[in-house]
Every structure is written in C-alpha cells, then in structure tokens.
Design a protein around this motif. Structure first.
Motif, short mmCIF file in Angstrom:
data_model
loop_
_atom_site.label_atom_id
_atom_site.label_comp_id
_atom_site.label_asym_id
_atom_site.label_seq_id
_atom_site.Cartn_x
_atom_site.Cartn_y
_atom_site.Cartn_z
N HIS A 71 6.64 2.47 -11.78
CA HIS A 71 6.70 3.58 -12.73
C HIS A 71 7.64 4.64 -12.17
N ILE A 72 8.61 5.05 -12.95
CA ILE A 72 9.57 6.08 -12.54
C ILE A 72 9.08 7.42 -13.05
N LEU A 73 8.96 8.37 -12.13
CA LEU A 73 8.51 9.71 -12.49
C LEU A 73 9.69 10.57 -12.91
N SER A 74 9.65 11.06 -14.11
CA SER A 74 10.68 11.99 -14.56
C SER A 74 10.49 13.33 -13.87
N PRO A 75 11.56 14.10 -13.69
CA PRO A 75 11.41 15.42 -13.06
C PRO A 75 10.40 16.27 -13.83
N LEU A 76 9.68 17.09 -13.10
CA LEU A 76 8.64 17.91 -13.70
C LEU A 76 9.24 18.98 -14.61
N GLU A 77 8.64 19.14 -15.76
CA GLU A 77 9.05 20.17 -16.70
C GLU A 77 7.84 21.04 -17.04
N ALA A 78 8.11 22.33 -17.28
CA ALA A 78 7.04 23.23 -17.70
C ALA A 78 6.60 22.85 -19.10
N LYS A 79 5.31 22.82 -19.34
CA LYS A 79 4.77 22.43 -20.65
C LYS A 79 4.37 23.66 -21.43
N GLU A 80 4.55 23.57 -22.73
CA GLU A 80 4.14 24.66 -23.59
C GLU A 80 2.61 24.73 -23.61
N LEU A 81 2.06 25.88 -23.32
CA LEU A 81 0.61 26.07 -23.37
C LEU A 81 0.30 27.06 -24.47
N SER A 82 -0.39 26.59 -25.50
CA SER A 82 -0.74 27.46 -26.61
C SER A 82 -1.82 28.45 -26.16
N VAL A 94 0.84 -1.19 0.00
CA VAL A 94 0.00 0.00 0.00
C VAL A 94 0.88 1.25 0.00
N LEU A 95 1.90 1.24 0.84
CA LEU A 95 2.79 2.41 0.93
C LEU A 95 3.47 2.71 -0.39
N ALA A 96 3.91 1.66 -1.09
CA ALA A 96 4.62 1.86 -2.36
C ALA A 96 3.70 2.41 -3.44
N SER A 97 2.38 2.25 -3.25
CA SER A 97 1.42 2.71 -4.26
C SER A 97 0.97 4.15 -4.00
N ILE A 98 1.41 4.73 -2.90
CA ILE A 98 0.98 6.08 -2.52
C ILE A 98 2.03 7.10 -2.93
N LEU A 99 1.58 8.19 -3.54
CA LEU A 99 2.48 9.29 -3.89
C LEU A 99 2.09 10.51 -3.06
N PRO A 100 2.82 10.79 -1.96
CA PRO A 100 2.59 12.00 -1.18
C PRO A 100 3.57 13.09 -1.61
N LYS A 101 3.48 14.23 -0.98
CA LYS A 101 4.45 15.33 -1.14
C LYS A 101 4.74 15.65 -2.60
N MET A 102 3.69 15.74 -3.42
CA MET A 102 3.89 16.07 -4.84
C MET A 102 4.49 17.46 -5.03
N LYS A 103 4.17 18.35 -4.11
CA LYS A 103 4.69 19.71 -4.23
C LYS A 103 6.21 19.72 -4.13
N GLN A 104 6.75 18.87 -3.26
CA GLN A 104 8.21 18.79 -3.15
C GLN A 104 8.80 18.04 -4.34
N TRP A 105 8.06 17.05 -4.87
CA TRP A 105 8.54 16.36 -6.08
C TRP A 105 8.73 17.35 -7.22
N ALA A 106 7.88 18.36 -7.28
CA ALA A 106 7.97 19.35 -8.37
C ALA A 106 9.28 20.11 -8.34
N LEU A 107 9.96 20.14 -7.19
CA LEU A 107 11.22 20.88 -7.06
C LEU A 107 12.44 20.02 -7.38
N ARG A 108 12.22 18.73 -7.62
CA ARG A 108 13.36 17.82 -7.85
C ARG A 108 13.98 18.08 -9.21
N SER A 109 15.27 17.76 -9.31
CA SER A 109 15.98 17.85 -10.58
C SER A 109 16.61 16.51 -10.89
N ALA A 110 16.79 16.24 -12.18
CA ALA A 110 17.37 14.95 -12.59
C ALA A 110 18.82 14.83 -12.14
#
Length: 920
Positions: free
Chosen positions: A356-367, A323-339
């Motif tokens: 599933h490995i989460l790649s570091p967050l990148e800003a997306k182009e918004l048209s 159960v623990l391995a399936s939970i993703l907490p602290k997403m706000k801090q994940w957003a600050l991570r770098s590769a």
C-alpha cells in the motif's frame, strides 16, 4: 429493527467463522429438543424429526401446510432434485444405515412421487404404491443474509449443535461485546456485570433502536454523556519514536499505557513511552472495516497493531524482512513529506504481501462539530488511525470519556504541518467516541488544539521537579531537547508574575526569548547515518549481491553511489534492518550480537530475494561519528543560546537535557567539558595518577611514558607549553586526537560567549521515580508539563517569537552564497519575515542560492563542500546587467526572490524576476 442493530458485523463474522466448521447443524429449542437441520451452504432448513408418520405424496403435500417448525411458514415437500442432493450428501447427519438411507429408512416421498434412496441417484416413481416418510424443507433463508437467520434463532430462543460443537447466537452477541475493547485494541475483556448491571451497561447500545433487542438479551445500555469528564484536559506529546499521553484525574496528573501486551502486568516506566508505530498484518481487511463505520469501527487487532505490541514484534523479529516491511515507524516525519520532493512511503502487509502506497498527508476539512463520514474512497491516513488507537485507550469505559485535547509540537514545525497533524488527530480521536454522543449537546465541547512548544512544556515540569525556583528578574533556562527526529532548543526566563499578571490570576511566568534547533540531530537520524556509513564500509558485499540502501537527507553522496542508493522498499528495508542491528551501539555503546566485529543480516537484493550477508562493523568509526555529530549539535546549541540571550544581563543559565536521546553518555561527556553538570557521578578511568600534584617536568615525562614523545610534540605544535600542561591536568593522559577534541569542547563556551561567559549548569535527563511512575522524566515531562500550561492554570506563557511571527514557526534556514570558499550568510535561521536582504551579484544571468539548516552557519566557518549545504541554481530570463539578488523570508521554508540594482530600488518597488523558492 431493534435486534438488527445488535447483530453487528463482528457478530456476523464470528457466527460465520464458527458455522464454517460443519456444513450441517442441528437446530435445538430452549428445552434441548431437536427440531430441524440447517444447511450452511444453501441456507435450507430440513425437518425430518417433528413428524415420523408415513404419507402418500398427495397427503404429504397437504401435511406440509400444517408444519410449523421454528414457527416458520412455507414448509414444503422437497422436489426430486432437492431430495436427491440431500440424501446422497455424505455429510448429512440424518444418514444412517445402508446406502443413502435416512434414519435407516430407504423409502421417502418427494413432491410428485416416491423414491427408494438406496440407489444413487435415488429412484423415481409416480408415488401411487407406497406411503413413506417425509423430510420437509424450508427455503425461508435462501438467498438472504445470514443476519436474518441469526435474528430468528435469537427471537425463538434456539441454538445450533453438531458433533459436540454448539453455537448460541444470544451468547455470541454477549461474547462479542465482552470482547469489544479487547478485539480492537487489546484492552481488558468485559465481565458479565459490565453488560448486565443497571449501573453499568454499554455505550454502544444507547438509543431507542437498541432497547427491544437488549431487553431480550438482558443487556444494559448506558448514555455516554453520563461518563464525560467535563473540563478535564488530555495532553498528547506526539513523538517521532514514542508518544506520551497524560490526563488529569482530580488533582493528579496521570500517564497512559497504549498497546501493552498485558495490562494486568505491573506497570513499568517504559510502558508510558508508547512507540509511535503501526504494524500491518492484513491491509485489505483493515481498510474494509476502517471505511465501513465512522465511529468505533470494527477494526481487528489481528489486522493492525500499534505501539508496544507492534514495537515488540519488530524487535523480536528484527532479521525478518517481511516483518520489517509491515511496520510503519516515524509517522511524525512522514507527515512532513511532500509529493514533489520525497519518495513515496510503502507498507506491505504480512498475510497477503499486499503493498500500500501512502499518499502525502493533507489537512482535512473539519466541519463545525458535526458527524463525520467515511468511505472507501478516502485516502488512508495512518496518523488518524494511530490517533484512533490512542483515543480508544483514553476513552476506555472504565475511565470515562474526554473531549478536551491539547497537543504540543517542535518549535520548527510550520503552521501548515501542524494543521495537518491536528486535523488527523481530531478525526481519529473523534472516531474513538461513541456514535450516540455526537448528536448530544455536550459534544460541542470537543476540541483538539495546539498549546505550547515541546521544550517549553518540558521546562514547565522539569524546573518544578528540580526545585529550580522563579525569581523576580527571571531565572534563565535553556532546553536541549534531543529526541528521535530532531533536537529543539528553547531559551527563556522563569519568573514570578508581576502585579498586572497577578491581578489576572497568574503566579509564575515562562517568558521565551528565542528558540532554534538542529533538524537532523535526532536518535533515528543518527542511526540512519550509522547504517549509511556501515554500508559504505561493506560495498564489496553490496556490489556482489546487488544490495541497495537509502541515503540520509544530511549525508554526503559517495563516488559510485548511483548503483547503491535507492528509494525502493527493498532499500528502505535494508536500511531499517541495519539500523535495528546498530541500535544497541547507539543506546549502550556496545554491540552484543556482533561476533568479532561482524553481524549477520538477511538483506534484500534488487530482485527482492533474501541474501544472508556478513556485515563488518567499524565500532570506533561509528562512535567517532556520534561524538563529532553530537558535538556539532551542542556547538549549535551554544551559538543559539548566545543569540537568544543577547541584551539580557545573566550570570547563570540552567540547561535542561530532555528527550530520550539525551540519555546518551556521549551527550553527558560533551556537556561535561563545557559546563558544570549537576548530579554527575564522575569516574576517572583515564589515569589513576593525580596529575594535578605533579610539577611540569614530572607531568611531561608521565605523558611521554604513557602516550608518546611524538604526541607531546604534536600538542606543542598547536599550543604553548604552559597551555599543554594545563590541558593535561584537566583531561589526563589522552591520545592527541582525543586531547584536541577535549580542548575544543572546553574552549567552546569561551569561543561563543567571550570573556563574559555566564555559569552554565547542566541537569542530566530526568529519570523515573520507582515510587511514583507519574513523576516527569526526560520523555514524559513534555506531556505532563503541558497539563501545567492548560487554561485555568496559574502559569502564564509569553512567547515573543510566536508574537513576532504570528504563530508561524521561525524561519528554518540560513541563506546566502559562497564567497572565498566559505558560506556567507545573508538571512540566518530565526531572522524576521518580510525583510529584504541582499544576497549577491548575478553572473551571466545565473545565481547559486546556498541554504543550510545547520546553526553553525552563523560562525562563518562553513566550507563550500560541507555536506549540510544545499545549492539551488537560479537562471534569469532577460537582462540582469547591474542587478543583484535580494530575498526575504515569507514562511519557514519559503523565500521570495527578486533582482534589482540596489536596496533603495527594491524598497521603491523597482524590481524584476520575482519568484518564490521553497527549500522543504
């Protein structure tokens, strides 16, 4: 085409699920007359009931041309192979009587002869002898999608049934759309009126392509543009531990519940603090649906859950590593991570064990407000998914559609980090809108923007609820925002608008003079450090079973740590499990599940196997750590406050405690020693005797009798006798260690401010109002305060720091060198950008840059071995004789470094070895 649009993936999937219960299904018309038999595996249709006459095989082939069951052409007499496979199948409901007989009959025609089906395989003849019964076959749907068969059933008003089970596709579509909100986000199911009432209807059916189909089913469509709440704002406080959503409803500000288990349950204050958590049950299924449809995708709650439900599953199964391995907490801090600098974040789903490995967050182009597109090649962004969950709840059909969103961020978030989170939220919230709205003119009003910092928004709601009024000169205030990830400090004046501002329609003004923070002082970070200390106290069992764990970013490594500290999922899971077990100690000061100071946990060994471990908990050590660390944070707060108000003439500061972590009794205890706490119900549980009434001789004897003569002597080693008596009268009969800490707390304000210390009034965290749950609390106050600062309000915000930095966050580090075994600061947190500062001389072509984010660095008392100090060795190529190192801050975590012989030379452009250093 019109009906095809209604047969969505969710309809097809549910039809297949029901169909899978049996291989064969009888087809009935609207008059409940049986007309055919459907084979789920081959998609063949069989008709043995519309014509019970007997034929030779020649006549049978002619008769097949006249069969029109289900209004389908191309009915045929089966081949020998088809008839054989059909009759010998024991699941065939046409079978009755002996052997392979159908309808208790043994003689049947195939396309070139007669067969006695009593044998296996059935017999073969030339068909010239006996006429016989025929079961006709139709292969119209062979090798075609099941969608076409569903469509045929709906158009012809047919249904399937077998063994008292019934499948009605038209009802299935209605049922699917009644569950539309429930199946994805667990919003209440829709009733019949929502689908059929002309004044209601579904946004999903708006558009010409749906009209013919919904007319057949009696379902109403609705233009989503009719339900847009024009000019109404939504405020989102995206937090490390929980997220709060507030919105305007007429003249009232309301809060939203996200992902609660039962929306019909009576609301509680905790419901509005929506955990920032995702729970992954089936990652492949989730990603398939998430990347298939851009708007309102058919994501299933059985594949991924969010917020309260996910948090509840985590808390109810805190000893289960899966159960623990399936939970993703602290997403706000994940957003600050770098590769480059951080371990990859991994999640493992519950059903498949797929990682599933989460790649570091990148800003997306918004048209420019055009339709988004998605594909399975897109990197999965959990913040976008979380924002979609929020959006689906915000834009609920019973509430309406919102297009204007404001977000707030911590003070120290760099512009780049905020841009990434804003782009994720913009995509996620837009994907929660009905697709047909995107092409309409009103969609141009959609936006997701930053507005105000978190502590500034909190001040806007808290000062109002506390009835603290602005003044002409300005009421000084400070915010100590102690959250799950960080602690933010904000300082300013709350004043009435001046004449020029009144002419612009403003009535009151928040004027910010400074901001700072403690990056590592957050509730979750404290828990991680508590787990780290506990693992160190249990190294014997960790060594025996090869148990690994993680190290907090601000913690010091211990001897031999290389075999225990790891970045694997097993290490992360072990840390999370121990943090969960220690949470009650942080939140309540007690450990109810501990048995004689021991808790039992099922931890993961290096090889991934579970191991039951008895973990000893040193409660006093952990509580001492909490007190010392929080005191350090309060120390940093007072230091930053003094800097912020330098040059201002103030005699009183109103301190607002914000964030759920500020509810801790330890926070109250520490502030109580340095300030006057408003509304605090003090209880003296140290000694009942009124020590203030005793003379010095009586007081000394009382202390010796209760604490000890040695303790009194130790106090005299540090303070004069008169001071000792003063402190005993203030703090009671405490042991020496506690007494020294109390004295330190008490003297802190004077140490920072000197003799001209202002009165400091501290306000306890706002608690919920049981009569009005929409009143701001220490957590919901940020989102509710943000609504007070939206365009058109009479409140103006002036942020001097943001003006100076061009909207960038303040410089986040103190930078310098070690001199005489102490940290000597050259650039302090919050110093101006683009200003060259000398750091020190180069020795043998090498220089060690020292950095920290601890505000206490400004005191000049940080030892060189302080664990919050970080060292970066810079080696220079070429000659550096006579050169010194100079740096200037260029962004919150980046400096430019050069060498030169003097500041004058640097200013004249005579520099060398230019490079950028990043500390994030």
């Amino acid at each position: 085409m019109s009906l095809d649009a209604l047969i969505t993936n969710s309809v097809v999937n549910e039809f297949k699920r029901q169909l899978s219960a049996n291989q064969f299904w009888k087809v009935y018309d609207e008059n409940n007359k049986e007309i055919a038999l459907f084979d789920r595996l081959t998609h063949d249709l069989w008709d043995g009931v519309s014509d019970v006459n007997t034929y030779s095989y020649l006549d049978a082939n002619k008769r097949s041309e006249q069969i029109n069951s289900m209004q389908l052409p191309e009915w045929k007499v089966p081949s020998y192979y088809q008839l054989n496979e059909f009759t010998i199948n024991r699941l065939n409901p046409y079978r009755s009587g002996a052997c392979n007989r159908l309808f208790s009959i043994y003689g049947f025609i195939y396309d070139s002869g007669y067969s006695d089906v009593d044998s296996t395989p059935i017999s073969i003849s030339d068909g010239s002898v006996n006429p016989a019964r025929v079961v006709f076959v139709n292969k119209e749907f062979e090798n075609k999608t099941i969608n076409l068969f569903i469509k045929k059933l709906i158009v012809s008003k047919l249904y399937l049934s077998i063994n008292n089970e019934k499948i009605e596709p038209s009802r299935l579509i209605e049922s699917t759309y009644k569950n539309l909100d429930y199946s994805s986000v667990r919003l209440p199911k829709l009733d019949d009126i929502s689908l059929t009432d002309p004044n209601k209807g579904l946004w999903e059916f708006h558009g010409d392509e749906y009209q013919e189909g919904i007319k057949q089913l009696g379902i109403q469509s609705r233009d989503p543009a009719q339900d847009v709440k024009k000019g109404v704002y939504v405020a989102i406080d995206f937090g490390t531990s929980s997220t709060v959503v507030a919105y305007e409803d007429q003249n009232q500000h309301k809060l939203l519940r996200i992902g609660v288990r039962d929306f019909y349950a009576e609301p509680k204050a905790s419901h509005y603090e929506n955990p920032t958590v995702l729970e992954f049950l089936n990652i492949p299924s989730l990603l398939e649906q998430w990347s298939k449809d851009t708007y309102r995708p058919n994501v299933s709650w059985d594949d991924v859950r969010c917020s309260h439900e996910a948090q509840a599953n985590f808390r109810d199964n805190e000893g289960d590593s899966k159960v623990l391995a399936s939970i993703l907490p602290k997403m706000k801090q994940w957003a600050l991570r770098s590769a480059e600098n951080d371990a990859m974040t991994r999640i493992t789903d519950r059903e498949n064990g797929e990682e599933h490995i989460l790649s570091p967050l990148e800003a997306k182009e918004l048209s420019d407000l055009t339709e988004l597109s998605v594909s399975n090649a897109d990197e999965f962004d959990p913040i976008e998914l979380y924002a979609w969950f929020l959006g689906m709840n915000i834009n609920w059909r019973q509430r309406g559609i919102f297009l204007n969103y404001y977000m707030t961020f911590p003070i120290d978030y760099p512009k780049e980090a905020k841009a990434k989170i804003l782009s994720s939220f913009s995509r996620g919230l837009q994907r929660s809108l009905p697709k047909s709205l995107i092409s309409q003119p009103i969609f141009k009003d959609f936006f997701v923007e930053e507005r105000a910092s978190e502590p500034a928004a909190y001040a806007a709601s808290a000062l109002d609820r506390l009835n603290i009024e602005p003044t002409e000169e300005g009421t000084p205030y400070a915010v100590f925002d102690f959250g799950g990830g960080t602690t933010d400090f904000d300082f300013g004046l709350y004043r009435w608008a001046d004449e020029d501002e009144e002419n612009l329609g403003y009535e009151e003004v928040f004027e910010h003079f400074g901001s700072a923070g403690d990056k590592f002082l957050g509730g979750e970070n404290l828990l991680e450090n508590m787990a780290y200390l506990t693992f160190q106290s249990n190294l014997k069992i960790c060594r025996e079973h090869k148990i690994t764990f993680t190290k907090p970013l601000d913690a010091k490594e211990f001897s031999g740590a290389e075999m225990f500290i790891d970045k694997t999922q097993a290490a992360q899971t072990n840390t999370l499990m121990l943090m969960s077990a220690l949470r009650p100690l942080w939140e309540t000061g007690e450990l109810p599940k501990a048995n004689n100071g021991v808790i039992k946990l099922h931890l993961l060994k290096r090889d991934g196997d579970n191991q039951s471990c008895d973990i000893e908990i040193n409660k006093e050590e952990l509580l001492t750590y909490l007190r010392n660390r929080i005191f350090e944070g309060v120390d940093n707060f007072y230091t930053a406050m003094k800097k912020a108000f330098t040059g201002e003439q103030i005699d009183k500061v109103h301190v607002l405690l914000a964030g759920n972590s500020s509810r801790s009794d330890i926070v109250t205890e520490i502030f109580d020693k340095t300030a006057e706490i408003q509304g605090l119900n003090r209880k003296d549980n140290v000694v009942e005797t009124n020590v203030s009434e005793l003379n010095d001789i009586e007081l000394k004897q009382l202390y010796i009798d209760n604490v000890g003569e040695l303790a009194f002597a130790q106090l005299l080693d540090v303070y004069s006798e008169s001071d000792v008596f003063t402190y005993i009268r203030l703090f009671g009969l405490r042991p020496v260690s506690e007494m020294l800490q109390e004295i330190n707390f008490f003297n802190k304000k004077k140490m920072v401010w000197g003799e001209n210390s202002p009165d400091i009034l501290v306000y306890l965290p706002l608690e919920y109002d049981k009569d009005d749950l929409y009143q701001p609390t220490c957590k919901t106050g940020v989102a509710l305060g943000l609504l007070k600062l939206t365009p058109g309000s009479t409140t103006k915000v002036i942020n001097h720091t943001a003006v100076q930095t061009g909207g960038q966050a303040p410089f986040a580090y103190s930078i310098g060198r070690i001199r005489r075994k102490k940290f000597e600061v050259s650039i302090a947190q919050g110093d101006d950008y683009q200003e060259w500062v000398q750091v020190g001389p180069i020795r043998e072509g090498t220089f060690r840059i020292v950095t920290t984010q601890a505000a206490v660095a400004n005191t000049g008392n940080m030892s060189e071995d302080d664990p919050s100090l970080n060292y970066t060795r810079v080696v220079f190529d070429g000659p550096t004789d006579g050169h010194k190192v100079f740096v200037k801050a260029i962004s919150p975590a980046v400096v430019e470094l050069v060498t030169g012989v003097s500041m004058e030379a640097i200013e004249q452009g005579e520099l060398a070895h230019s490079r950028e250093l990043s500390f994030s």
